[in-house]
Design a protein around this motif. Structure first.
Motif, mmCIF file in Angstrom:
data_model
loop_
_atom_site.group_PDB
_atom_site.id
_atom_site.type_symbol
_atom_site.label_atom_id
_atom_site.label_comp_id
_atom_site.label_asym_id
_atom_site.label_seq_id
_atom_site.Cartn_x
_atom_site.Cartn_y
_atom_site.Cartn_z
ATOM 1 N N UNK A 141 48.302 21.839 12.689
ATOM 2 C CA UNK A 141 49.265 22.425 13.633
ATOM 3 C C UNK A 141 48.624 22.800 14.961
ATOM 4 N N UNK A 142 47.377 22.418 15.170
ATOM 5 C CA UNK A 142 46.715 22.686 16.439
ATOM 6 C C UNK A 142 46.106 24.061 16.554
ATOM 7 N N UNK A 143 46.234 24.887 15.522
ATOM 8 C CA UNK A 143 45.656 26.225 15.550
ATOM 9 C C UNK A 143 44.212 26.156 15.078
ATOM 10 N N UNK A 144 43.329 26.779 15.810
ATOM 11 C CA UNK A 144 41.927 26.833 15.431
ATOM 12 C C UNK A 144 41.387 28.236 15.593
ATOM 13 N N UNK A 145 40.085 28.382 15.543
ATOM 14 C CA UNK A 145 39.448 29.693 15.621
ATOM 15 C C UNK A 145 38.857 29.942 16.998
ATOM 16 N N UNK A 146 38.939 31.178 17.424
ATOM 17 C CA UNK A 146 38.196 31.687 18.563
ATOM 18 C C UNK A 146 37.288 32.797 18.053
#
Length: 301
Positions: A141-146
């Motif tokens: 879904x295009x969500x990743x970590x920062x």
């Protein structure tokens, strides 16, 4: 970047020697040679090794779950730094002796490079990394970590008597929606190998404690596992709310139960979900109006 495994080569460490090592994963623009910015040094760990241990190689594993995005103009840097300590109290191994143990062997021909001098690989870092195309695996879904690093910049700390609380950088959610903090990365390095240390870390959302972590204690002459695992948190931070890290550390000589002040480094990496990788959702309090910390008022990098 989904995960990294790393191992340091301790085979040339003597039985009565200790080693303090940092291993870091950094994501930076290709134009940068190094970084002091939060969100670029995404994760660090520290490992204490003692030469009397049977196992001379220990694998460190960073499993990031969602993974960190690597843009087309970024580069991934995985590196380590180590210091060797002798059995004599407060006596690091001299640099010339360390170099003599890692004396070059016969040159080896490397295609495209010609003859290259190799060494005994004293404290060499060996690693593997899994990198997958975006939109695959667990981040479809295009969500990743920062990563928000607390404290925002390096600084050595001296422990205080009576377990006084030491605050680090406080971060504020500057987005219009809540963000999910998946977990924490913990880094603690006793800069004086010969002093024992015990640490307690607290995570607070809007001043309310939501998590307490006690990392493995440091004991001279003993091996301690690295803080490689991500500590799960899974808490939402509403818009305008803050997340703060507090800690205390007590230090003493191993044979004495008496407080011994000694410098140490400590950082906590707040790992949170974010889909807009052009900006940070967590911004250091006091820097919200400074372009996410882009204005360097004190010229420290």
């Amino acid at each position: 970047l989904m995960w990294v495994t790393a191992a340091l080569n301790y085979t040339e460490i003597h039985n009565d020697e200790g080693v303090e090592s940092d291993v870091c994963v950094t994501i930076v623009p290709q134009s940068k040679k190094n970084s002091v910015s939060s969100g670029e040094e995404v994760f660090c760990t520290h490992e204490s090794y003692y030469g009397g241990d049977d196992d001379s190689i220990n694998k460190i594993t960073f499993d990031f779950g969602l993974g960190f995005p690597l843009g087309p103009d970024t580069k991934l840097d995985i590196a380590s730094v180590s210091k060797i300590f002798t059995s004599k109290l407060f006596t690091p191994l001299p640099e010339d002796e360390a170099k003599s143990r890692d004396a070059p062997k016969s040159p080896v021909e490397v295609p495209g490079l010609g003859d290259v001098s190799t060494s005994l690989d004293l404290l060499a870092l060996n690693f593997e990394a899994l990198i997958v195309p975006s939109g695959t695996g667990t981040n479809e879904d295009g969500v990743g970590l920062r990563s928000a690093r607390s404290p925002l910049r390096d600084r050595s700390i001296f422990p205080l008597p009576n377990s006084e609380v030491m605050p680090l950088t406080e971060f504020k959610n500057v987005e219009d929606t809540s963000i999910l903090v998946r977990g924490l990365g913990i880094f603690r390095s006793m800069l004086n190998h010969y002093v024992a240390g015990d640490t307690s870390i607290r995570i607070l959302i809007d001043g309310k404690e939501v998590k307490r972590v006690c990392p493995v204690p440091h004991r001279p002459g003993e091996r301690s596992a690295p803080f490689d695992a991500v500590v799960p948190l899974n808490v939402d931070i509403p818009p305008g709310s803050t997340i703060r890290v507090e800690h205390d550390l007590t230090s003493h000589l191993p044979e004495e139960d008496v407080f011994k002040p000694t410098p140490y480094d400590l950082a906590v990496y707040v790992l949170y979900e974010h889909s807009d990788f052009s900006s940070d959702a967590l911004v250091a309090v006091g820097e919200e109006e400074l372009g996410n910390g882009e204005l360097d008022l004190n010229n420290d990098g």
